[in-house]
Write an enzyme that holds these catalytic residues in place. Structure first.
Site, PDB file in Angstrom:
ATOM      1  N   THR A   1       0.873  -1.183   0.000  1.00  0.00           N
ATOM      2  CA  THR A   1       0.000   0.000   0.000  1.00  0.00           C
ATOM      3  C   THR A   1       0.903   1.224   0.000  1.00  0.00           C
ATOM      4  O   THR A   1       1.641   1.435   0.969  1.00  0.00           O
ATOM      5  CB  THR A   1      -0.890   0.039   1.259  1.00  0.00           C
TER       6      THR A   1
ATOM      7  N   LYS B   1      -7.757   1.305  -2.951  1.00  0.00           N
ATOM      8  CA  LYS B   1      -7.343   0.908  -1.584  1.00  0.00           C
ATOM      9  C   LYS B   1      -7.463   2.098  -0.617  1.00  0.00           C
ATOM     10  O   LYS B   1      -7.978   1.979   0.503  1.00  0.00           O
ATOM     11  CB  LYS B   1      -5.896   0.392  -1.636  1.00  0.00           C
TER      12      LYS B   1
ATOM     13  N   LYS C   1      -1.578   5.434   8.714  1.00  0.00           N
ATOM     14  CA  LYS C   1      -0.816   5.596   7.462  1.00  0.00           C
ATOM     15  C   LYS C   1      -1.780   5.710   6.285  1.00  0.00           C
ATOM     16  O   LYS C   1      -1.655   6.600   5.446  1.00  0.00           O
ATOM     17  CB  LYS C   1       0.108   4.386   7.273  1.00  0.00           C
TER      18      LYS C   1
HETATM   19  P1  NAD Z   1       6.001  -5.820   7.396  1.00  0.00           P
HETATM   20  O1  NAD Z   1       6.703  -4.661   7.998  1.00  0.00           O
HETATM   21  O2  NAD Z   1       5.644  -6.989   8.238  1.00  0.00           O
HETATM   22  O3  NAD Z   1       6.867  -6.381   6.146  1.00  0.00           O
HETATM   23  C1  NAD Z   1       7.602  -5.580   5.266  1.00  0.00           C
HETATM   24  C2  NAD Z   1       8.916  -6.301   4.998  1.00  0.00           C
HETATM   25  O4  NAD Z   1       9.638  -5.608   3.954  1.00  0.00           O
HETATM   26  C3  NAD Z   1       9.855  -6.345   6.195  1.00  0.00           C
HETATM   27  O5  NAD Z   1      10.131  -7.708   6.516  1.00  0.00           O
HETATM   28  C4  NAD Z   1      11.120  -5.596   5.710  1.00  0.00           C
HETATM   29  O6  NAD Z   1      12.324  -6.162   6.226  1.00  0.00           O
HETATM   30  C5  NAD Z   1      11.012  -5.786   4.236  1.00  0.00           C
HETATM   31  N1  NAD Z   1      11.765  -4.837   3.407  1.00  0.00           N
HETATM   32  C6  NAD Z   1      11.768  -3.486   3.455  1.00  0.00           C
HETATM   33  N2  NAD Z   1      12.544  -2.988   2.447  1.00  0.00           N
HETATM   34  C7  NAD Z   1      13.029  -4.058   1.764  1.00  0.00           C
HETATM   35  C8  NAD Z   1      13.866  -4.201   0.611  1.00  0.00           C
HETATM   36  N3  NAD Z   1      14.369  -3.142  -0.056  1.00  0.00           N
HETATM   37  N4  NAD Z   1      14.169  -5.455   0.186  1.00  0.00           N
HETATM   38  C9  NAD Z   1      13.665  -6.535   0.838  1.00  0.00           C
HETATM   39  N5  NAD Z   1      12.866  -6.456   1.927  1.00  0.00           N
HETATM   40  C10 NAD Z   1      12.544  -5.228   2.376  1.00  0.00           C
HETATM   41  O7  NAD Z   1       4.689  -5.200   6.697  1.00  0.00           O
HETATM   42  P2  NAD Z   1       3.339  -5.986   6.273  1.00  0.00           P
HETATM   43  O8  NAD Z   1       2.385  -5.988   7.388  1.00  0.00           O
HETATM   44  O9  NAD Z   1       3.747  -7.258   5.599  1.00  0.00           O
HETATM   45  O10 NAD Z   1       2.755  -4.943   5.190  1.00  0.00           O
HETATM   46  C11 NAD Z   1       3.315  -4.835   3.889  1.00  0.00           C
HETATM   47  C12 NAD Z   1       2.421  -3.902   3.078  1.00  0.00           C
HETATM   48  O11 NAD Z   1       1.085  -4.428   3.031  1.00  0.00           O
HETATM   49  C13 NAD Z   1       2.291  -2.481   3.670  1.00  0.00           C
HETATM   50  O12 NAD Z   1       2.292  -1.562   2.607  1.00  0.00           O
HETATM   51  C14 NAD Z   1       0.944  -2.515   4.391  1.00  0.00           C
HETATM   52  O13 NAD Z   1       0.332  -1.233   4.487  1.00  0.00           O
HETATM   53  C15 NAD Z   1       0.149  -3.444   3.479  1.00  0.00           C
HETATM   54  N6  NAD Z   1      -0.987  -4.146   4.136  1.00  0.00           N
HETATM   55  C16 NAD Z   1      -0.839  -4.705   5.375  1.00  0.00           C
HETATM   56  C17 NAD Z   1      -1.913  -5.363   5.962  1.00  0.00           C
HETATM   57  C18 NAD Z   1      -1.773  -5.983   7.336  1.00  0.00           C
HETATM   58  O14 NAD Z   1      -2.816  -6.373   7.906  1.00  0.00           O
HETATM   59  N7  NAD Z   1      -0.562  -6.136   7.873  1.00  0.00           N
HETATM   60  C19 NAD Z   1      -3.126  -5.482   5.278  1.00  0.00           C
HETATM   61  C20 NAD Z   1      -3.237  -4.929   3.992  1.00  0.00           C
HETATM   62  C21 NAD Z   1      -2.149  -4.260   3.435  1.00  0.00           C
END
Ligand code: NAD
Length: 297
Positions: A96, A171, A246
């Protein structure tokens, strides 16, 4: 066999990558976190030494990163994915992110000869694990057609919302409804308490009357009526308030940029910011009801 580079194996990306591996794709995964990489390996994902190393072998690159700045750095940094990606490969960004970053990602991909879609998700960690996510997809018809079978291995509903960026637009709008409606439902329970109404009575009426909405029936902010809602486990997320904030801030940036009037979205962002700054950031966003009780009492 389709080879997929999956970048960002966090709470959402980890189980999504595992579902692609279960669907007989070769999945090369990369994350800065060794723990995330190890967990994905247990689910059949092959760890890659870098994002670029995964991308250079891939037919499809999927990114699931925290925010726009992480996405653009991963795509276009010194060791960026797009520098080593094959021409003609497909980029699917499921993060997102803000509208400008989403459009910039499409432009960068096109310059390198890749097709691309923005495909943010709804459904949370539960949906990511069960492969029941909803994908909101923006991009050209041919790119969306290529992405569809990959997305179907991770979700159950795929909506093509329009051209590049339209998935992120959907979204942002959806989550603005969610943030506003959770405050509305919580205010109704707080008022009902003052009026001597039981939580169950208000739920039984509103859930089958015109007050019905997802915030009430799936994430009910009081314990009892919906046993699976975070209110029954002291507001452990679920969907953390920090992430809701966010998304509301993204909606307000988009509203400012486009000239849309969203007074309730703006107020919802202010209310969630106050809750987050007062210690609620890591709580489920339905915990806003505790903040409203405090604010009013
Ligand atoms: P998270 O923080 O658990 O995971 C993100 C991962 O990206 C981390 O493990 C981090 O180490 C990794 N990362 C960052 N930069 C990187 C790079 N350059 N190369 C490789 N890895 C890298 O976050 P999440 O909860 O998995 O959310 C991910 C996305 O999904 C966000 O944009 C969030 O808004 C969206 N989202 C989350 C949810 C939820 O319920 N958690 C629901 C819908 C959407």
């Amino acid at each position: 066999m389709t080879t997929i580079a999956f970048i960002g194996l966090g709470n959402m990306g980890g189980p999504m990558a595992v579902n692609l591996a279960k669907a007989d794709k070769r999945v090369l995964g990369f994350d800065f976190s060794a723990a995330a990489l190890d967990k994905a390996r247990e689910g059949g994902v092959e760890p890659a030494p870098s994002g670029a190393a995964a991308a250079e072998q891939a037919d499809v690159i999927v990114t699931m990163l925290p925010a726009g700045k992480h996405l653009l750095a991963a795509l276009d940094g010194d060791d960026g994915l797009l520098r080593s990606a094959r021409k003609g490969a497909l980029l699917i960004d499921c993060s997102t992110v803000d509208m400008d970053s989403a459009r910039a990602a499409h432009d960068l991909a096109a310059k390198r000869g890749l097709k691309s879609v923005d495909a943010p998700v709804s459904g949370g960690v539960g949906g990511a694990t069960a492969a029941t996510l909803t994908f909101m997809v923006g991009g050209a018809d041919d790119a969306v057609a290529l992405a569809r079978p990959i997305l179907e291995a991770m979700g159950k509903k795929i909506v093509h919302c329009g051209g590049p960026g339209a998935g992120q637009a959907a979204k942002i709008c959806n989550n603005m409804i969610l943030g506003v409606s959770m405050i509305a439902v919580s205010e109704a329970f707080v008022l009902g308490e003052k009026l001597g109404l039981s939580h169950q009575a208000l739920f039984d009426v509103a859930s089958t009357a015109s007050g019905q909405c997802w915030s009430l029936t799936s994430y009910c902010p009081v314990p009892g009526p919906v046993p699976a809602s975070p209110a029954n486990r002291d507001y452990a997320p679920g969907f953390a308030t920090a992430l809701m904030l966010k998304d509301l801030n993204l909606s307000q940036a988009a509203a400012q940029g486009s000239g849309a009037s969203t007074p309730l979205g703006r107020r919802a962002a202010e209310i969630f910011a106050a809750f987050a700054n007062g210690g609620g950031a890591e709580k489920d966003f339905s915990g806003i009801i505790e903040f409203l009780r405090g604010a009013e009492g």
